[in-house]
Motif scaffolding. Structure first.
Motif, PDB file in Angstrom:
ATOM      1  N   GLN A   1       0.827  -1.118   0.178  1.00 56.70           N
ATOM      2  CA  GLN A   1       0.047   0.057   0.017  1.00 56.70           C
ATOM      3  C   GLN A   1       0.869   1.239   0.055  1.00 56.70           C
ATOM      4  O   GLN A   1       0.498   2.390  -0.558  1.00 56.70           O
ATOM      5  CB  GLN A   1      -1.024  -0.139   1.299  1.00 56.70           C
ATOM      6  CG  GLN A   1      -2.163  -0.957   1.128  1.00 56.70           C
ATOM      7  CD  GLN A   1      -2.950  -0.581  -0.156  1.00 56.70           C
ATOM      8  OE1 GLN A   1      -3.483  -1.550  -0.869  1.00 56.70           O
ATOM      9  NE2 GLN A   1      -3.146   0.506  -0.444  1.00 56.70           N
ATOM     10  N   GLU A   2       2.020   1.091   0.644  1.00 52.63           N
ATOM     11  CA  GLU A   2       3.078   2.147   0.506  1.00 52.63           C
ATOM     12  C   GLU A   2       3.576   2.554  -0.726  1.00 52.63           C
ATOM     13  O   GLU A   2       3.622   3.802  -1.287  1.00 52.63           O
ATOM     14  CB  GLU A   2       3.983   2.177   1.603  1.00 52.63           C
ATOM     15  CG  GLU A   2       3.623   2.233   2.996  1.00 52.63           C
ATOM     16  CD  GLU A   2       4.692   2.005   4.012  1.00 52.63           C
ATOM     17  OE1 GLU A   2       6.018   1.857   3.392  1.00 52.63           O
ATOM     18  OE2 GLU A   2       4.671   1.898   5.152  1.00 52.63           O
ATOM     19  N   THR A   3       3.718   1.471  -1.545  1.00 58.12           N
ATOM     20  CA  THR A   3       4.118   1.796  -2.884  1.00 58.12           C
ATOM     21  C   THR A   3       2.868   2.298  -3.884  1.00 58.12           C
ATOM     22  O   THR A   3       3.261   3.141  -4.674  1.00 58.12           O
ATOM     23  CB  THR A   3       4.628   0.314  -3.451  1.00 58.12           C
ATOM     24  OG1 THR A   3       5.601  -0.129  -2.689  1.00 58.12           O
ATOM     25  CG2 THR A   3       4.945   0.331  -5.154  1.00 58.12           C
ATOM     26  N   MET A   4       1.538   1.837  -3.437  1.00 59.93           N
ATOM     27  CA  MET A   4       0.573   2.366  -4.353  1.00 59.93           C
ATOM     28  C   MET A   4       0.454   3.594  -3.982  1.00 59.93           C
ATOM     29  O   MET A   4       0.134   4.542  -4.954  1.00 59.93           O
ATOM     30  CB  MET A   4      -0.732   1.553  -3.908  1.00 59.93           C
ATOM     31  CG  MET A   4      -0.781   0.273  -4.172  1.00 59.93           C
ATOM     32  SD  MET A   4      -1.474  -0.006  -5.761  1.00 59.93           S
ATOM     33  CE  MET A   4      -3.240   0.197  -5.772  1.00 59.93           C
ATOM     34  N   SER A   5       0.612   4.208  -2.772  1.00 57.44           N
ATOM     35  CA  SER A   5       0.543   5.517  -2.430  1.00 57.44           C
ATOM     36  C   SER A   5       1.575   6.510  -3.147  1.00 57.44           C
ATOM     37  O   SER A   5       1.438   7.601  -3.587  1.00 57.44           O
ATOM     38  CB  SER A   5       0.558   5.802  -0.954  1.00 57.44           C
ATOM     39  OG  SER A   5      -0.573   5.098  -0.244  1.00 57.44           O
ATOM     40  N   PHE A   6       2.787   5.825  -2.998  1.00 59.74           N
ATOM     41  CA  PHE A   6       3.883   6.479  -3.699  1.00 59.74           C
ATOM     42  C   PHE A   6       3.637   6.925  -5.108  1.00 59.74           C
ATOM     43  O   PHE A   6       3.946   7.801  -5.686  1.00 59.74           O
ATOM     44  CB  PHE A   6       5.145   5.759  -3.683  1.00 59.74           C
ATOM     45  CG  PHE A   6       6.550   6.394  -4.141  1.00 59.74           C
ATOM     46  CD1 PHE A   6       7.122   7.055  -3.499  1.00 59.74           C
ATOM     47  CD2 PHE A   6       6.637   6.147  -5.311  1.00 59.74           C
ATOM     48  CE1 PHE A   6       8.450   7.953  -3.967  1.00 59.74           C
ATOM     49  CE2 PHE A   6       8.030   6.882  -5.985  1.00 59.74           C
ATOM     50  CZ  PHE A   6       8.740   7.686  -5.255  1.00 59.74           C
ATOM     51  N   ALA A   7       3.177   5.808  -5.819  1.00 63.33           N
ATOM     52  CA  ALA A   7       2.979   5.994  -7.259  1.00 63.33           C
ATOM     53  C   ALA A   7       1.712   6.763  -7.488  1.00 63.33           C
ATOM     54  O   ALA A   7       1.835   7.717  -8.659  1.00 63.33           O
ATOM     55  CB  ALA A   7       2.368   4.527  -7.909  1.00 63.33           C
ATOM     56  N   GLU A   8       0.757   7.071  -6.818  1.00 62.93           N
ATOM     57  CA  GLU A   8      -0.173   8.147  -6.825  1.00 62.93           C
ATOM     58  C   GLU A   8       0.304   9.516  -6.644  1.00 62.93           C
ATOM     59  O   GLU A   8      -0.023  10.516  -7.138  1.00 62.93           O
ATOM     60  CB  GLU A   8      -1.283   7.723  -5.753  1.00 62.93           C
ATOM     61  CG  GLU A   8      -2.535   8.647  -5.606  1.00 62.93           C
ATOM     62  CD  GLU A   8      -3.631   8.231  -4.825  1.00 62.93           C
ATOM     63  OE1 GLU A   8      -4.915   8.924  -4.901  1.00 62.93           O
ATOM     64  OE2 GLU A   8      -3.283   7.669  -3.919  1.00 62.93           O
ATOM     65  N   GLU A   9       1.139   9.504  -5.594  1.00 60.59           N
ATOM     66  CA  GLU A   9       1.783  10.912  -5.162  1.00 60.59           C
ATOM     67  C   GLU A   9       2.565  11.484  -6.299  1.00 60.59           C
ATOM     68  O   GLU A   9       2.609  12.668  -6.667  1.00 60.59           O
ATOM     69  CB  GLU A   9       2.430  10.630  -3.879  1.00 60.59           C
ATOM     70  CG  GLU A   9       1.551  10.629  -2.731  1.00 60.59           C
ATOM     71  CD  GLU A   9       2.346  10.039  -1.321  1.00 60.59           C
ATOM     72  OE1 GLU A   9       3.792  10.103  -1.386  1.00 60.59           O
ATOM     73  OE2 GLU A   9       1.838   9.640  -0.413  1.00 60.59           O
ATOM     74  N   THR A  10       3.415  10.531  -6.777  1.00 59.38           N
ATOM     75  CA  THR A  10       4.305  11.212  -7.665  1.00 59.38           C
ATOM     76  C   THR A  10       3.886  11.283  -8.965  1.00 59.38           C
ATOM     77  O   THR A  10       4.702  12.060  -9.854  1.00 59.38           O
ATOM     78  CB  THR A  10       5.610   9.937  -7.657  1.00 59.38           C
ATOM     79  OG1 THR A  10       5.154   8.907  -8.069  1.00 59.38           O
ATOM     80  CG2 THR A  10       6.352  10.235  -6.574  1.00 59.38           C
ATOM     81  N   MET A  11       2.886  10.745  -9.328  1.00 56.97           N
ATOM     82  CA  MET A  11       2.164  10.920 -10.707  1.00 56.97           C
ATOM     83  C   MET A  11       3.274  10.597 -11.975  1.00 56.97           C
ATOM     84  O   MET A  11       3.476  11.566 -12.597  1.00 56.97           O
ATOM     85  CB  MET A  11       1.542  12.273 -10.863  1.00 56.97           C
ATOM     86  CG  MET A  11       0.483  12.694 -10.034  1.00 56.97           C
ATOM     87  SD  MET A  11      -0.599  14.384  -9.872  1.00 56.97           S
ATOM     88  CE  MET A  11      -0.967  14.096 -11.490  1.00 56.97           C
TER      89      MET A  11
END
Length: 206
Positions: free
Chosen positions: A94-104
């Motif tokens: 989930q931290e990787t998913m959030s990172f992908a969402e944040e960095t666009m």
């Protein structure tokens, strides 16, 4: 890069994958001015714990800063991620998913952890009971009906996340959905075959 660009032309020149701790403004400006204008980072995970397990030698914050620096200088960013690494928890994912969402990121590449013969990862995977590996666990979450392993489901889910988190999101057609699903299943199938071969010939491995 400048010299190569004069010979090949910037539209025909790209740079190989780069480490986030080896880029600075000068390098990124050269990428912008003399190549197709893309940089590709092996980000691998948005989890600090997993980056340490992978021995990446960088932090999540260093990954984030490199992406931000590239974007500020007008360089498009592609990032690669690895899922299903031994002992990766749902929280790590989930931290990787959030990172992908944040960095666009402008593009995202996702791979399931593959035990290349002779690497520490291959030995680690062989030493673990298969039921502890994400590729051998049945996914019980949102994509349960697709009958994916947990490793395949994480690959598929992160591919979809990467698509929806682009600066200009692309509409998810049925064809694209199916392509990502097939890719995730194919990776899972192929890597399980590699693990079975490694297990069969483990006594001959270095």
């Amino acid at each position: 890069i400048h010299s190569l660009s004069q010979i090949l032309g910037k539209k025909n020149l790209s740079v190989p994958d780069m480490r986030v701790d080896l880029v600075d403004e000068t390098v990124l400006e050269a990428v912008r001015d003399y190549t197709i204008g893309w940089v590709f980072f092996g980000l691998e995970s948005g989890s600090e714990r997993m980056l340490k397990a992978m021995r990446k030698g960088v932090t999540v914050e260093e990954n984030r800063r490199a992406v931000e620096m590239a974007r500020e200088l007008g360089v498009k960013v592609g990032g690669s991620f690895i899922v299903g690494y031994p002992e990766e928890s749902r929280e790590d994912f989930q931290e990787t998913m959030s990172f992908a969402e944040e960095t666009m990121l402008d593009d995202v590449f996702v791979s399931i952890a593959e035990p290349i013969p002779g690497t520490p990862l291959s030995r680690q995977i062989l030493d673990m009971p298969k039921e502890e590996l994400a590729l051998y666990q049945k996914h019980q979450g949102e994509y349960k009906a697709l009958r994916l392993s947990e490793g395949e489901a994480r690959c598929f889910e992160l591919m979809l996340q990467g698509e929806s988190s682009k600066p200009i999101p692309r509409a998810l057609s049925q064809g694209l959905y199916n392509a990502y699903l097939d890719e995730s299943r194919g990776q899972g199938r192929d890597i399980r075959r590699v693990i079975d071969l490694l297990d069969k010939y483990r006594d001959a491995l270095p």
